[in-house]
Scaffold this motif. Structure first.
Motif, PDB file in Angstrom:
ATOM      1  N   SER A  61       0.837  -1.209   0.000  1.00 19.27           N
ATOM      2  CA  SER A  61       0.000   0.000   0.000  1.00 19.27           C
ATOM      3  C   SER A  61       0.874   1.262   0.000  1.00 19.27           C
ATOM      4  O   SER A  61       0.540   2.245  -0.657  1.00 19.27           O
ATOM      5  N   GLU A  62       1.996   1.233   0.736  1.00 20.64           N
ATOM      6  CA  GLU A  62       2.912   2.377   0.720  1.00 20.64           C
ATOM      7  C   GLU A  62       3.539   2.547  -0.659  1.00 20.64           C
ATOM      8  O   GLU A  62       3.674   3.660  -1.161  1.00 20.64           O
ATOM      9  N   ALA A  63       3.930   1.426  -1.281  1.00 15.45           N
ATOM     10  CA  ALA A  63       4.547   1.492  -2.603  1.00 15.45           C
ATOM     11  C   ALA A  63       3.554   2.004  -3.641  1.00 15.45           C
ATOM     12  O   ALA A  63       3.898   2.827  -4.495  1.00 15.45           O
ATOM     13  N   TYR A  64       2.299   1.523  -3.571  1.00 14.64           N
ATOM     14  CA  TYR A  64       1.286   1.991  -4.516  1.00 14.64           C
ATOM     15  C   TYR A  64       1.007   3.485  -4.323  1.00 14.64           C
ATOM     16  O   TYR A  64       0.781   4.214  -5.285  1.00 14.64           O
ATOM     17  N   ALA A  65       1.011   3.938  -3.074  1.00 14.94           N
ATOM     18  CA  ALA A  65       0.786   5.367  -2.810  1.00 14.94           C
ATOM     19  C   ALA A  65       1.903   6.209  -3.422  1.00 14.94           C
ATOM     20  O   ALA A  65       1.644   7.283  -3.974  1.00 14.94           O
ATOM     21  N   GLU A  66       3.143   5.708  -3.342  1.00 17.00           N
ATOM     22  CA  GLU A  66       4.254   6.432  -3.962  1.00 17.00           C
ATOM     23  C   GLU A  66       4.120   6.461  -5.481  1.00 17.00           C
ATOM     24  O   GLU A  66       4.514   7.428  -6.126  1.00 17.00           O
ATOM     25  N   GLU A  68       1.446   6.825  -7.163  1.00 23.93           N
ATOM     26  CA  GLU A  68       0.475   7.861  -7.532  1.00 23.93           C
ATOM     27  C   GLU A  68       1.117   9.239  -7.657  1.00 23.93           C
ATOM     28  O   GLU A  68       0.514  10.152  -8.204  1.00 23.93           O
ATOM     29  N   GLU A  69       2.326   9.396  -7.159  1.00 23.94           N
ATOM     30  CA  GLU A  69       2.996  10.700  -7.216  1.00 23.94           C
ATOM     31  C   GLU A  69       3.656  10.976  -8.566  1.00 23.94           C
ATOM     32  O   GLU A  69       4.140  12.082  -8.789  1.00 23.94           O
ATOM     33  N   TYR A  70       3.682   9.975  -9.475  1.00 24.36           N
ATOM     34  CA  TYR A  70       4.258  10.204 -10.804  1.00 24.36           C
ATOM     35  C   TYR A  70       3.370  11.140 -11.605  1.00 24.36           C
ATOM     36  O   TYR A  70       2.161  11.237 -11.371  1.00 24.36           O
ATOM     37  N   ASP A  71       3.972  11.831 -12.579  1.00 27.92           N
ATOM     38  CA  ASP A  71       3.265  12.862 -13.335  1.00 27.92           C
ATOM     39  C   ASP A  71       2.342  12.317 -14.415  1.00 27.92           C
ATOM     40  O   ASP A  71       1.284  12.879 -14.666  1.00 27.92           O
ATOM     41  N   THR A  72       2.754  11.254 -15.088  1.00 22.78           N
ATOM     42  CA  THR A  72       1.953  10.754 -16.205  1.00 22.78           C
ATOM     43  C   THR A  72       1.281   9.436 -15.846  1.00 22.78           C
ATOM     44  O   THR A  72       1.761   8.691 -14.982  1.00 22.78           O
ATOM     45  N   ARG A  73       0.183   9.167 -16.519  1.00 26.22           N
ATOM     46  CA  ARG A  73      -0.556   7.917 -16.288  1.00 26.22           C
ATOM     47  C   ARG A  73       0.299   6.703 -16.641  1.00 26.22           C
ATOM     48  O   ARG A  73       0.262   5.690 -15.939  1.00 26.22           O
ATOM     49  N   VAL A  74       1.089   6.811 -17.703  1.00 27.84           N
ATOM     50  CA  VAL A  74       1.959   5.710 -18.115  1.00 27.84           C
ATOM     51  C   VAL A  74       2.968   5.400 -17.012  1.00 27.84           C
ATOM     52  O   VAL A  74       3.218   4.238 -16.684  1.00 27.84           O
ATOM     53  N   VAL A  76       2.627   5.987 -13.811  1.00 25.65           N
ATOM     54  CA  VAL A  76       1.904   5.412 -12.674  1.00 25.65           C
ATOM     55  C   VAL A  76       1.652   3.928 -12.916  1.00 25.65           C
ATOM     56  O   VAL A  76       1.889   3.081 -12.046  1.00 25.65           O
ATOM     57  N   VAL A  77       1.183   3.590 -14.113  1.00 29.02           N
ATOM     58  CA  VAL A  77       0.897   2.192 -14.446  1.00 29.02           C
ATOM     59  C   VAL A  77       2.187   1.370 -14.424  1.00 29.02           C
ATOM     60  O   VAL A  77       2.215   0.254 -13.894  1.00 29.02           O
ATOM     61  N   ARG A  78       3.265   1.905 -14.967  1.00 30.63           N
ATOM     62  CA  ARG A  78       4.554   1.202 -14.960  1.00 30.63           C
ATOM     63  C   ARG A  78       4.999   0.931 -13.524  1.00 30.63           C
ATOM     64  O   ARG A  78       5.435  -0.173 -13.179  1.00 30.63           O
ATOM     65  N   CYS A  79       4.900   1.935 -12.667  1.00 24.93           N
ATOM     66  CA  CYS A  79       5.303   1.799 -11.274  1.00 24.93           C
ATOM     67  C   CYS A  79       4.465   0.727 -10.566  1.00 24.93           C
ATOM     68  O   CYS A  79       4.999  -0.136  -9.870  1.00 24.93           O
ATOM     69  N   LYS A  80       3.150   0.763 -10.758  1.00 23.81           N
ATOM     70  CA  LYS A  80       2.277  -0.216 -10.106  1.00 23.81           C
ATOM     71  C   LYS A  80       2.563  -1.630 -10.603  1.00 23.81           C
ATOM     72  O   LYS A  80       2.498  -2.594  -9.834  1.00 23.81           O
ATOM     73  N   THR A  81       2.888  -1.768 -11.881  1.00 27.86           N
ATOM     74  CA  THR A  81       3.241  -3.078 -12.427  1.00 27.86           C
ATOM     75  C   THR A  81       4.527  -3.578 -11.789  1.00 27.86           C
ATOM     76  O   THR A  81       4.627  -4.749 -11.406  1.00 27.86           O
TER      77      THR A  81
END
Length: 104
Positions: A61-66, A68-74, A76-81
């Motif tokens: 949950s902490e990693a996913y919250a971090e 969300e701080e990225y600027d672009t949707r791509v 954010v999706v890359r980070c969550k993956t």
């Protein structure tokens, strides 16, 4: 012949060596070898290394919250993956280590 060289290279790459009399020298794993993984993705993992050091990555949950701080949707999706794959792999590694220790 190629198979023989491949196996020899694999053994050398693993750190094993052969003494002149054909006796194996005891193999010592590299310091960064993971020896234990405990925890889960909800409460966090503890990763322990052969040299005594340890790493405690953030919970999912902490990693996913971090992420969300990225600027672009791509991004954010890359980070969550990456987070999802990281925690999946840690869970598999924990199970593999448990199995390997059970065989000892």
């Amino acid at each position: 012949m190629s198979l023989l060289f491949s196996l020899f290279g694999l053994l050398l790459g693993m750190g094993g060596s052969v003494a002149p009399a054909g006796n194996w020298v005891e193999w010592v794993p590299p310091d960064n070898t993971i020896v234990k993984v405990e925890g889960n993705r909800y409460d966090g993992f503890g990763i322990y290394y052969y040299d005594g050091s340890s790493l405690f990555p953030p919970t999912d949950s902490e990693a996913y919250a971090e992420c969300e701080e990225y600027d672009t949707r791509v991004a954010v999706v890359r980070c969550k993956t990456e987070v999802r794959v990281w925690y999946r792999d840690l869970g598999q590694l924990r199970r593999a280590l448990r199995y390997a220790h059970a065989l000892e």
